[in-house]
Design a protein around this motif. Structure first.
Motif, PDB file in Angstrom:
ATOM      1  N   ASP A 103     117.536  25.709  -6.118  1.00 16.10           N
ATOM      2  CA  ASP A 103     118.382  26.659  -7.306  1.00 16.10           C
ATOM      3  C   ASP A 103     118.075  28.195  -7.485  1.00 16.10           C
ATOM      4  O   ASP A 103     117.277  27.983  -8.401  1.00 16.10           O
ATOM      5  CB  ASP A 103     118.476  25.432  -7.444  1.00 16.10           C
ATOM      6  CG  ASP A 103     119.794  25.467  -8.922  1.00 16.10           C
ATOM      7  OD1 ASP A 103     120.717  27.187  -9.181  1.00 16.10           O
ATOM      8  OD2 ASP A 103     120.182  25.135 -10.137  1.00 16.10           O
ATOM      9  N   ARG A 104     118.336  28.866  -7.983  1.00 15.59           N
ATOM     10  CA  ARG A 104     118.384  30.014  -8.929  1.00 15.59           C
ATOM     11  C   ARG A 104     119.068  29.859  -9.517  1.00 15.59           C
ATOM     12  O   ARG A 104     118.550  31.199 -10.612  1.00 15.59           O
ATOM     13  CB  ARG A 104     118.168  31.479  -7.687  1.00 15.59           C
ATOM     14  CG  ARG A 104     117.023  30.805  -6.312  1.00 15.59           C
ATOM     15  CD  ARG A 104     117.907  32.550  -5.782  1.00 15.59           C
ATOM     16  NE  ARG A 104     116.297  32.604  -4.829  1.00 15.59           N
ATOM     17  CZ  ARG A 104     114.734  32.500  -4.613  1.00 15.59           C
ATOM     18  NH1 ARG A 104     114.781  32.893  -5.621  1.00 15.59           N
ATOM     19  NH2 ARG A 104     114.811  33.237  -3.477  1.00 15.59           N
ATOM     20  N   SER A 105     119.763  29.458  -9.657  1.00 14.73           N
ATOM     21  CA  SER A 105     120.141  29.534 -11.717  1.00 14.73           C
ATOM     22  C   SER A 105     119.837  28.773 -12.792  1.00 14.73           C
ATOM     23  O   SER A 105     119.073  27.796 -12.530  1.00 14.73           O
ATOM     24  CB  SER A 105     122.173  28.575 -11.235  1.00 14.73           C
ATOM     25  OG  SER A 105     122.253  28.460 -12.740  1.00 14.73           O
ATOM     26  N   THR A 106     119.686  29.659 -13.977  1.00 11.39           N
ATOM     27  CA  THR A 106     119.507  29.612 -15.113  1.00 11.39           C
ATOM     28  C   THR A 106     120.306  28.250 -15.958  1.00 11.39           C
ATOM     29  O   THR A 106     119.376  28.673 -16.663  1.00 11.39           O
ATOM     30  CB  THR A 106     118.552  29.851 -15.880  1.00 11.39           C
ATOM     31  OG1 THR A 106     119.791  31.107 -15.878  1.00 11.39           O
ATOM     32  CG2 THR A 106     117.747  31.164 -14.675  1.00 11.39           C
ATOM     33  N   GLU A 107     121.459  27.988 -15.666  1.00  7.87           N
ATOM     34  CA  GLU A 107     122.233  27.617 -16.182  1.00  7.87           C
ATOM     35  C   GLU A 107     122.395  26.105 -16.927  1.00  7.87           C
ATOM     36  O   GLU A 107     122.171  25.532 -18.336  1.00  7.87           O
ATOM     37  CB  GLU A 107     123.650  26.930 -15.308  1.00  7.87           C
ATOM     38  CG  GLU A 107     124.525  28.420 -14.903  1.00  7.87           C
ATOM     39  CD  GLU A 107     125.523  28.674 -14.322  1.00  7.87           C
ATOM     40  OE1 GLU A 107     126.021  27.395 -14.442  1.00  7.87           O
ATOM     41  OE2 GLU A 107     126.137  29.550 -14.144  1.00  7.87           O
ATOM     42  N   ARG A 108     121.087  25.490 -16.168  1.00  7.94           N
ATOM     43  CA  ARG A 108     120.886  24.444 -16.215  1.00  7.94           C
ATOM     44  C   ARG A 108     119.980  24.224 -17.768  1.00  7.94           C
ATOM     45  O   ARG A 108     119.533  23.245 -18.378  1.00  7.94           O
ATOM     46  CB  ARG A 108     121.159  23.278 -15.581  1.00  7.94           C
ATOM     47  CG  ARG A 108     121.576  22.703 -14.873  1.00  7.94           C
ATOM     48  CD  ARG A 108     121.585  22.341 -13.768  1.00  7.94           C
ATOM     49  NE  ARG A 108     122.630  21.522 -12.521  1.00  7.94           N
ATOM     50  CZ  ARG A 108     122.806  20.820 -11.930  1.00  7.94           C
ATOM     51  NH1 ARG A 108     122.384  19.721 -12.336  1.00  7.94           N
ATOM     52  NH2 ARG A 108     123.755  20.185 -11.325  1.00  7.94           N
ATOM     53  N   GLU A 139     110.913  30.350 -13.930  1.00  6.83           N
ATOM     54  CA  GLU A 139     111.371  30.690 -14.673  1.00  6.83           C
ATOM     55  C   GLU A 139     111.169  29.153 -15.717  1.00  6.83           C
ATOM     56  O   GLU A 139     111.745  29.798 -16.634  1.00  6.83           O
ATOM     57  CB  GLU A 139     112.864  31.205 -14.297  1.00  6.83           C
ATOM     58  CG  GLU A 139     112.979  32.729 -13.847  1.00  6.83           C
ATOM     59  CD  GLU A 139     112.625  32.672 -12.407  1.00  6.83           C
ATOM     60  OE1 GLU A 139     112.051  32.135 -11.376  1.00  6.83           O
ATOM     61  OE2 GLU A 139     112.344  33.903 -11.182  1.00  6.83           O
ATOM     62  N   GLY A 160     113.580  28.902  -5.608  1.00  9.40           N
ATOM     63  CA  GLY A 160     114.392  29.149  -6.323  1.00  9.40           C
ATOM     64  C   GLY A 160     113.639  29.079  -7.785  1.00  9.40           C
ATOM     65  O   GLY A 160     113.189  29.995  -7.927  1.00  9.40           O
ATOM     66  N   ALA A 161     114.486  28.997  -8.559  1.00  8.26           N
ATOM     67  CA  ALA A 161     113.857  29.872 -10.163  1.00  8.26           C
ATOM     68  C   ALA A 161     113.191  28.454 -10.868  1.00  8.26           C
ATOM     69  O   ALA A 161     112.985  28.099 -11.957  1.00  8.26           O
ATOM     70  CB  ALA A 161     115.074  29.718 -10.891  1.00  8.26           C
ATOM     71  N   LEU A 177     117.219  21.869 -12.646  1.00  5.50           N
ATOM     72  CA  LEU A 177     117.590  23.026 -11.608  1.00  5.50           C
ATOM     73  C   LEU A 177     118.668  21.731 -10.600  1.00  5.50           C
ATOM     74  O   LEU A 177     117.881  20.025 -10.801  1.00  5.50           O
ATOM     75  CB  LEU A 177     116.263  23.441 -11.211  1.00  5.50           C
ATOM     76  CG  LEU A 177     115.557  25.060 -11.063  1.00  5.50           C
ATOM     77  CD1 LEU A 177     114.942  24.889 -10.573  1.00  5.50           C
ATOM     78  CD2 LEU A 177     116.727  25.702 -11.146  1.00  5.50           C
ATOM     79  N   GLU A 178     119.427  21.887 -10.097  1.00  6.76           N
ATOM     80  CA  GLU A 178     120.428  21.514  -9.061  1.00  6.76           C
ATOM     81  C   GLU A 178     119.003  20.458  -8.114  1.00  6.76           C
ATOM     82  O   GLU A 178     119.523  19.288  -7.595  1.00  6.76           O
ATOM     83  CB  GLU A 178     121.369  21.907  -8.372  1.00  6.76           C
ATOM     84  CG  GLU A 178     121.591  20.847  -7.172  1.00  6.76           C
ATOM     85  CD  GLU A 178     123.563  21.561  -7.019  1.00  6.76           C
ATOM     86  OE1 GLU A 178     123.854  21.158  -6.598  1.00  6.76           O
ATOM     87  OE2 GLU A 178     123.842  22.303  -7.559  1.00  6.76           O
TER      88      GLU A 178
END
Length: 789
Positions: free
Chosen positions: A496-501, A543, A539-540, A491-492
């Motif tokens: 960060d809530r993005s799961t891109e990484r 997850e 954040g995420a 995570l950044e």
């Protein structure tokens, strides 16, 4: 030309050319030495008898007070903010151009806070000593909460060490560093009992227990103040926030509190009383109100109890603007009524707001406030200034940099951090890392290399560049063992809530033999004005933990946070869990030491960890209801089960989560096992004035040397008030080699079994008391005693 003017000219000739050079400190020192010499020549003890070092502080105070005008007395009660951030360039011009200059030169300021530029500190002090009529020095204050430049674990982390001697050493180091920069006064320790992790300032507290907090309150005061306040490595301590601030409703900072007299006396006041008995120099009252009366104007607690009952001889400072804020509370009509109420209540110094400066002289002149009351406010401030040696040596000397971040300071910070970290789970001996079995090690997580966030809240003079992070320390240690470290943040940052990484993180986890996942909350979401209604990982991060746990590799979770977080489901997904309460500059090396077994974890929870925010407030020393839930069983109750169950019966339960915590108070695992033998009690019946001796055999039955924190609890079975189901009454840290047994002894005076009722009477009641000894608040009952008349 008079000698003192020659000296001043000499200072100016040195300072002006050197304002932006490294020679400034030396120039100032030489100039101030010249001024001090000139004063010794020109000022006689007959002119200023309060400068007589052979007189007692009280004699010096009386002598000085007799010469002070009304305005000068009021001036000592005012504290203003510093000027460092206002401009750059020539120090003397900066001071002369500031609004503070006129106030200081007229003797209308008693203290400055938040000024750490030593040149400015000395120049402001010169104005006070040389240009005001009586030459009364300023006292410079600063929030030195858990270190100055060398940052130690947050106070809640220091409490997790259960090691008063180590806390004293940390505070001593912080005092030495701060005093070298011209600071003489710290606004610490904060000893508010906190049972609510939603409250951001739980990070500054010593936790939920009065006994532990009292022991660490004494340790902190002794560390900051040392044997003599005038020493060059001592700070005047300020115990805060008097009192009951940690009981803020809803865990919201600055909020109201409703506290019964018995709870105030039995729970919230003991750490303050311990600090007063230890000789704390100053005390700060809180922003909050207690039962409808803001503490800044609360005459009963500040005057009747603190000064009358406890004989406190230091001075009380308000919190920032808190006298002015009684207008917003709705108990003061305006600044004048706020000033009058605070002065009558016994607040000696007003921090930042101008109610005293603008109105006290008038209140005395028109007879609403007697001058003798004003004198009583001024005397303790002058007394502390004499005790600090400010009349004899008002200036800060150069060469302070050599005292900051020394090798010894960093080694101590690493030791405190190591003992503050709590091992909360270690399934199948996942930790320590088996060097021979781990060839590739994955480090994942947004807080693995976050220099600022490991330092925690309230570090105005700490530098993130000084931080040694977990990632850096893990890499350094792994290199020694021939282990390759693979790092991806996943995570950044923690928001960060993005799961891109996640895919990259999963790939790295699949390749590794062991995964270390480092998550938590950043530093700026705990501390003052950082209350949280949700205590999950932000954040995420939850997850991310789930995604990595599905890989199936051994997984070590490290949580860095400023409070207990609700991580019950995440605990079930990992093999081991280390909890680091923002452990400071040396957090990384401390964690590496524990990961590789250089030392065994020894930290214990200083506060209860809830499963759900809906359980809060949740604390071990609660009283029973008439319909309590079934007895607490840790192994059974540690699992989070949030299914609805309406078949629990009419007891004190929740139907959607159990009433018991994720981790209880005083809990923490080790890389070894400790067993307790039969505990010996010296008597079955005792009377007031007698002492119970408790002797507990403790054995290290494992394979590594380690520290155990042996804890003594009692339960008063029947009282005139409902009594806690458990109360801590002693603890001892003991180090044991494999197979070694030690007899740990406690002395429990019958007087320690007393409590206050709601009439504020201290009672020792006859009756039966159960005794518990063990390594946490889960300690088993080992016997029973009876107190008889």
């Amino acid at each position: 030309m008079p000698v003192h003017k020659v000296a001043r000219t000499y200072v100016e000739s040195l300072v002006l050319p050197c304002a932006n050079s490294s020679l400034l400190g030396f120039a100032l020192l030489m100039g101030f030495l010249a001024i001090n010499f000139s004063l010794a020549e020109e000022t006689t003890l007959e002119q200023r008898p309060w400068l007589d070092k052979s007189a007692s502080p009280d004699e010096r105070v009386s002598s000085l007070l007799s010469q002070m005008t009304l305005e000068e007395k009021v001036g000592q009660l005012n504290q203003s903010n510093g000027i460092s951030g206002q401009a750059t360039g020539n120090t003397k011009n900066l001071v002369a151009d500031s609004a503070l200059y006129q106030l200081i030169s007229k003797g209308q300021i008693g203290s400055i806070l938040n000024e750490v530029d030593r040149a400015i500190v000395n120049e402001l002090q010169r104005v006070a000593v040389q240009e005001s009529r009586l030459g009364i020095p300023l006292i410079f204050g600063r929030d030195v909460i858990h270190g100055f430049r060398t940052i130690f674990p947050i106070p809640l982390g220091q409490a997790a060490t259960w090691n008063p001697e180590l806390v004293t050493a940390a505070c001593r180091t912080a005092a030495r560093e701060a005093r070298s920069k011209g600071i003489q006064w710290t606004f610490a320790p904060m000893v508010d009992i906190s049972r609510d992790p939603r409250w951001g300032r739980i990070a500054e507290s010593f936790g939920e227990d009065p006994y532990l907090a009292s022991a660490l309150s004494i340790a902190s005061v002794e560390g900051y103040q040392g044997d003599d306040l005038s020493n060059s490595d001592s700070l005047a301590a300020c115990v805060k926030h008097f009192a009951g601030y940690g009981a803020a409703e809803g865990g919201r900072d600055y909020n109201t509190t409703m506290i019964s007299p018995s709870a105030m006396r039995n729970v919230y006041l003991p750490p303050f009383k311990a600090a007063v008995d230890a000789g704390v120099a100053t005390l700060m009252c809180g922003f909050h109100d207690v039962n409808g009366i803001p503490m800044s104007v609360n005459k009963y607690w500040l005057n009747d109890v603190l000064r009358g009952e406890w004989d406190f001889r230091g001075f009380v400072v308000s919190d920032w603007d808190s006298i002015f804020e009684t207008i917003e509370h709705g108990v003061s009509k305006d600044e004048q009524t706020a000033a009058l109420a605070a002065a009558r209540a016994g607040v000696n110094m007003e921090m930042n707001s101008p109610c005293y400066r603008n109105h006290l002289a008038e209140l005395v002149s028109n007879g609403q406030l007697s001058e003798s009351t004003l004198d009583d406010l001024v005397k303790p401030i002058l007394r502390i200034k004499f005790r600090l040696g400010l009349f004899d040596q008002p200036y800060s000397e150069p060469n302070s940099e050599r005292l900051l971040l020394t090798k010894n300071n960093l080694e101590l910070a690493q030791k405190v951090a190591r003992q503050s970290i709590i091992l909360l789970k270690n399934e199948d001996g996942t930790l320590p890392i088996k060097k021979s079995q781990i060839k590739e090690l994955a480090v994942i997580g947004p807080l693995a290399d976050s220099k600022r966030d490991q330092l925690g809240t309230w570090i105005p003079d700490g530098k993130e560049a000084d931080s040694q992070t977990p990632l850096a320390a893990i890499r350094a240690t792994a290199k020694l063992h021939g282990t390759e470290v693979l790092f991806v943040p996943g995570l950044e940052d923690d928001f960060d809530r993005s799961t891109e990484r996640f895919a990259e993180a999963v790939t790295v986890a699949e390749r590794a033999d062991l995964v270390i996942l480092i998550v938590g909350e950043r530093a700026n979401i705990s501390g003052e004005a950082r209350s949280r209604a949700i205590l999950d990982l932000p954040g995420a991060q939850n997850e991310l933990i789930s995604a990595i746990s599905e890989v199936g590799k051994p997984l070590v979770l490290i949580v860095q946070a400023g409070r207990p977080l609700t991580i019950g489901k995440q605990v079930e997904q990992v093999n081991a869990l280390l909890y680091s309460l923002h452990a400071g500059t040396m957090a990384g090396p401390a964690l590496a030491d524990l990961l590789w077994g250089v030392e065994s974890p020894s930290g214990k929870t200083p506060v209860t960890f809830p499963k759900s925010v809906g359980q809060v407030p949740l604390y071990y020393n609660h009283v029973n209801s008439g319909r309590p839930p079934r007895p607490y069983e840790y192994e059974k109750d540690k699992t989070v089960d949030d299914s609805i169950n309406v078949e629990l019966g009419y007891n004190s339960n929740y139907i959607d989560v159990g009433p018991y915590p994720q981790f209880p108070f005083g809990f923490g695992l080790s890389y070894t096992a400790f067993s307790y033998g039969e505990v010996e009690l010296s008597a079955a019946k005792l009377r007031d004035g007698e002492t119970l001796a408790v002797r507990a055999p403790v054995t290290n039955s494992g394979e590594v040397a380690a520290d155990e924190i042996v804890q003594l609890y009692i339960r008063d079975l029947v009282g005139s008030l409902t009594r806690p189901v458990l109360e801590l009454k002693g603890f001892r840290r003991v180090r044991l080699a494999p197979g070694e047994t030690s007899i740990v002894e406690f002395a429990l005076p019958v007087s320690d079994l007393a409590f206050y009722n709601n009439d504020e009477e201290r009672l020792i009641e006859p009756g039966e008391f159960e005794i518990f000894v063990g390594g946490s608040s889960l300690a088993p009952k080992v016997g029973k005693i009876e107190i008889v008349k």
